[in-house]
Design a protein around this motif. Structure first.
Motif, PDB file in Angstrom:
ATOM      1  N   UNK A  14       0.825  -1.205   0.000  1.00 33.75           N
ATOM      2  CA  UNK A  14       0.000   0.000   0.000  1.00 33.75           C
ATOM      3  C   UNK A  14       0.859   1.255   0.000  1.00 33.75           C
ATOM      4  N   UNK A  15       1.968   1.259   0.743  1.00 34.90           N
ATOM      5  CA  UNK A  15       2.849   2.421   0.729  1.00 34.90           C
ATOM      6  C   UNK A  15       3.418   2.615  -0.668  1.00 34.90           C
ATOM      7  N   UNK A  16       3.818   1.523  -1.314  1.00 38.88           N
ATOM      8  CA  UNK A  16       4.317   1.634  -2.687  1.00 38.88           C
ATOM      9  C   UNK A  16       3.232   2.187  -3.602  1.00 38.88           C
ATOM     10  N   UNK A  17       2.009   1.771  -3.377  1.00 42.39           N
ATOM     11  CA  UNK A  17       0.871   2.245  -4.178  1.00 42.39           C
ATOM     12  C   UNK A  17       0.719   3.757  -4.049  1.00 42.39           C
ATOM     13  N   UNK A  18       0.756   4.243  -2.810  1.00 38.45           N
ATOM     14  CA  UNK A  18       0.625   5.687  -2.583  1.00 38.45           C
ATOM     15  C   UNK A  18       1.828   6.423  -3.153  1.00 38.45           C
ATOM     16  N   UNK A  19       3.007   5.909  -2.919  1.00 42.60           N
ATOM     17  CA  UNK A  19       4.212   6.579  -3.410  1.00 42.60           C
ATOM     18  C   UNK A  19       4.227   6.686  -4.924  1.00 42.60           C
ATOM     19  N   UNK A  20       3.631   5.732  -5.591  1.00 43.97           N
ATOM     20  CA  UNK A  20       3.569   5.775  -7.052  1.00 43.97           C
ATOM     21  C   UNK A  20       2.422   6.640  -7.541  1.00 43.97           C
ATOM     22  N   UNK A  21       1.735   7.322  -6.608  1.00 47.38           N
ATOM     23  CA  UNK A  21       0.644   8.232  -6.913  1.00 47.38           C
ATOM     24  C   UNK A  21      -0.510   7.531  -7.633  1.00 47.38           C
ATOM     25  N   UNK A  22      -0.758   6.299  -7.267  1.00 50.12           N
ATOM     26  CA  UNK A  22      -1.855   5.571  -7.896  1.00 50.12           C
ATOM     27  C   UNK A  22      -3.194   6.247  -7.650  1.00 50.12           C
ATOM     28  N   UNK A  23      -3.315   7.013  -6.569  1.00 53.67           N
ATOM     29  CA  UNK A  23      -4.583   7.671  -6.293  1.00 53.67           C
ATOM     30  C   UNK A  23      -4.849   8.804  -7.263  1.00 53.67           C
ATOM     31  N   UNK A  24      -3.858   9.191  -8.057  1.00 54.34           N
ATOM     32  CA  UNK A  24      -4.070  10.194  -9.093  1.00 54.34           C
ATOM     33  C   UNK A  24      -4.542   9.534 -10.385  1.00 54.34           C
ATOM     34  N   UNK A  25      -4.619   8.213 -10.370  1.00 46.70           N
ATOM     35  CA  UNK A  25      -5.069   7.495 -11.556  1.00 46.70           C
ATOM     36  C   UNK A  25      -6.568   7.689 -11.742  1.00 46.70           C
ATOM     37  N   UNK A  26      -7.052   7.345 -12.917  1.00 45.94           N
ATOM     38  CA  UNK A  26      -8.468   7.571 -13.206  1.00 45.94           C
ATOM     39  C   UNK A  26      -9.403   6.792 -12.288  1.00 45.94           C
ATOM     40  N   UNK A  27     -10.611   7.302 -12.220  1.00 45.79           N
ATOM     41  CA  UNK A  27     -11.676   6.697 -11.436  1.00 45.79           C
ATOM     42  C   UNK A  27     -11.831   5.210 -11.756  1.00 45.79           C
ATOM     43  N   UNK A  28     -11.561   4.816 -12.990  1.00 50.61           N
ATOM     44  CA  UNK A  28     -11.739   3.418 -13.384  1.00 50.61           C
ATOM     45  C   UNK A  28     -10.842   2.481 -12.576  1.00 50.61           C
ATOM     46  N   UNK A  29      -9.755   2.977 -11.997  1.00 53.26           N
ATOM     47  CA  UNK A  29      -8.924   2.169 -11.121  1.00 53.26           C
ATOM     48  C   UNK A  29      -9.235   2.446  -9.654  1.00 53.26           C
ATOM     49  N   UNK A  30      -9.469   3.677  -9.302  1.00 50.88           N
ATOM     50  CA  UNK A  30      -9.689   4.066  -7.918  1.00 50.88           C
ATOM     51  C   UNK A  30     -10.879   3.329  -7.304  1.00 50.88           C
ATOM     52  N   UNK A  31     -11.995   3.302  -7.993  1.00 49.54           N
ATOM     53  CA  UNK A  31     -13.198   2.685  -7.430  1.00 49.54           C
ATOM     54  C   UNK A  31     -13.057   1.181  -7.212  1.00 49.54           C
ATOM     55  N   UNK A  32     -12.501   0.412  -8.142  1.00 49.32           N
ATOM     56  CA  UNK A  32     -12.305  -1.016  -7.849  1.00 49.32           C
ATOM     57  C   UNK A  32     -11.361  -1.250  -6.676  1.00 49.32           C
ATOM     58  N   UNK A  33     -10.346  -0.406  -6.537  1.00 45.29           N
ATOM     59  CA  UNK A  33      -9.448  -0.533  -5.393  1.00 45.29           C
ATOM     60  C   UNK A  33     -10.224  -0.290  -4.105  1.00 45.29           C
ATOM     61  N   UNK A  34     -11.035   0.751  -4.068  1.00 46.53           N
ATOM     62  CA  UNK A  34     -11.837   1.040  -2.880  1.00 46.53           C
ATOM     63  C   UNK A  34     -12.773  -0.117  -2.560  1.00 46.53           C
ATOM     64  N   UNK A  35     -13.452  -0.657  -3.571  1.00 46.02           N
ATOM     65  CA  UNK A  35     -14.378  -1.763  -3.322  1.00 46.02           C
ATOM     66  C   UNK A  35     -13.639  -2.990  -2.777  1.00 46.02           C
ATOM     67  N   UNK A  36     -12.480  -3.273  -3.339  1.00 43.57           N
ATOM     68  CA  UNK A  36     -11.698  -4.421  -2.888  1.00 43.57           C
ATOM     69  C   UNK A  36     -11.216  -4.225  -1.449  1.00 43.57           C
ATOM     70  N   UNK A  37     -10.760  -3.040  -1.126  1.00 47.86           N
ATOM     71  CA  UNK A  37     -10.321  -2.768   0.243  1.00 47.86           C
ATOM     72  C   UNK A  37     -11.457  -2.973   1.232  1.00 47.86           C
ATOM     73  N   UNK A  38     -12.652  -2.530   0.880  1.00 48.89           N
ATOM     74  CA  UNK A  38     -13.794  -2.686   1.776  1.00 48.89           C
ATOM     75  C   UNK A  38     -14.153  -4.147   2.006  1.00 48.89           C
ATOM     76  N   UNK A  39     -13.805  -5.012   1.069  1.00 48.30           N
ATOM     77  CA  UNK A  39     -14.061  -6.441   1.245  1.00 48.30           C
ATOM     78  C   UNK A  39     -13.062  -7.073   2.209  1.00 48.30           C
ATOM     79  N   UNK A  40     -11.944  -6.414   2.437  1.00 48.19           N
ATOM     80  CA  UNK A  40     -10.856  -7.012   3.202  1.00 48.19           C
ATOM     81  C   UNK A  40     -10.633  -6.437   4.597  1.00 48.19           C
ATOM     82  N   UNK A  41     -11.255  -5.309   4.896  1.00 43.77           N
ATOM     83  CA  UNK A  41     -11.003  -4.692   6.198  1.00 43.77           C
ATOM     84  C   UNK A  41     -12.196  -3.858   6.642  1.00 43.77           C
ATOM     85  N   UNK A  42     -12.267  -3.641   7.924  1.00 47.06           N
ATOM     86  CA  UNK A  42     -13.317  -2.817   8.527  1.00 47.06           C
ATOM     87  C   UNK A  42     -13.038  -1.339   8.258  1.00 47.06           C
ATOM     88  N   UNK A  43     -14.078  -0.502   8.228  1.00 49.56           N
ATOM     89  CA  UNK A  43     -13.889   0.929   7.970  1.00 49.56           C
ATOM     90  C   UNK A  43     -12.884   1.611   8.904  1.00 49.56           C
TER      91      UNK A  43
END
Length: 161
Positions: A14-43
């Protein structure tokens, strides 16, 4: 998933993900990442992760803000950073007992990502908190989201004790 196992298993990736500025990527990647994270951990765990990632992001960018001598200069440097990252723009202002940040245009606050805002806002909380502390804010000062609006996907945050 416990906080310890989450940090041990996901932290380097996850740190590598942030450092690579993946959150600046298009919505088409951001939303699936968010959905996947919600499946794996509590808010609460997700918010803590995002807060940590925000701090890491700020630490990596700290040299860009070091020259700020006042709030207006910091605001200019912050907006230069956000523009380069495609993460919107901010308005910083002094309020009694702290600072007020209105952050516009962050991808985490757009219409489709907003359902995840209750934990993804930790990114901006951690980022701003780390920047303010690097510039001399007391350790008792914390950044917390106060609200969100549809006006340019505006998020209101406050630094206070």
């Amino acid at each position: 998933m416990s906080d310890t196992s989450a940090r041990d298993g996901a932290y380097p990736l996850m740190v590598a993900f942030v450092r690579d500025r993946a959150f600046a990527l298009p919505e088409s990647l951001l939303l699936p990442v968010f959905r996947e994270l919600e499946q794996r951990a509590e808010p609460g765990t997700l918010r803590a992760w995002c807060h940590m990632f925000g701090k890491v992001w700020a630490a990596d960018a700290a040299d860009q803000f070091a020259a700020a001598q006042d709030l207006a200069a910091l605001n200019e440097l912050v907006n230069k950073f956000w523009s380069a990252s495609r993460w919107g723009w901010a308005q910083l202002s002094e309020v009694e007992g702290g600072l007020h940040v209105t952050h516009h245009g962050a991808p985490i606050a757009d219409d489709k990502a907003a359902p995840h805002l209750h934990w993804s806002c930790g990114l901006l909380e951690g980022f701003y908190e780390a920047i303010f502390k690097q510039l001399g804010a007391d350790d008792s000062m914390k950044v917390r989201i106060e609200g969100a609006s549809d006006d340019h996907f505006a998020l209101t945050l406050r630094l206070s004790a």
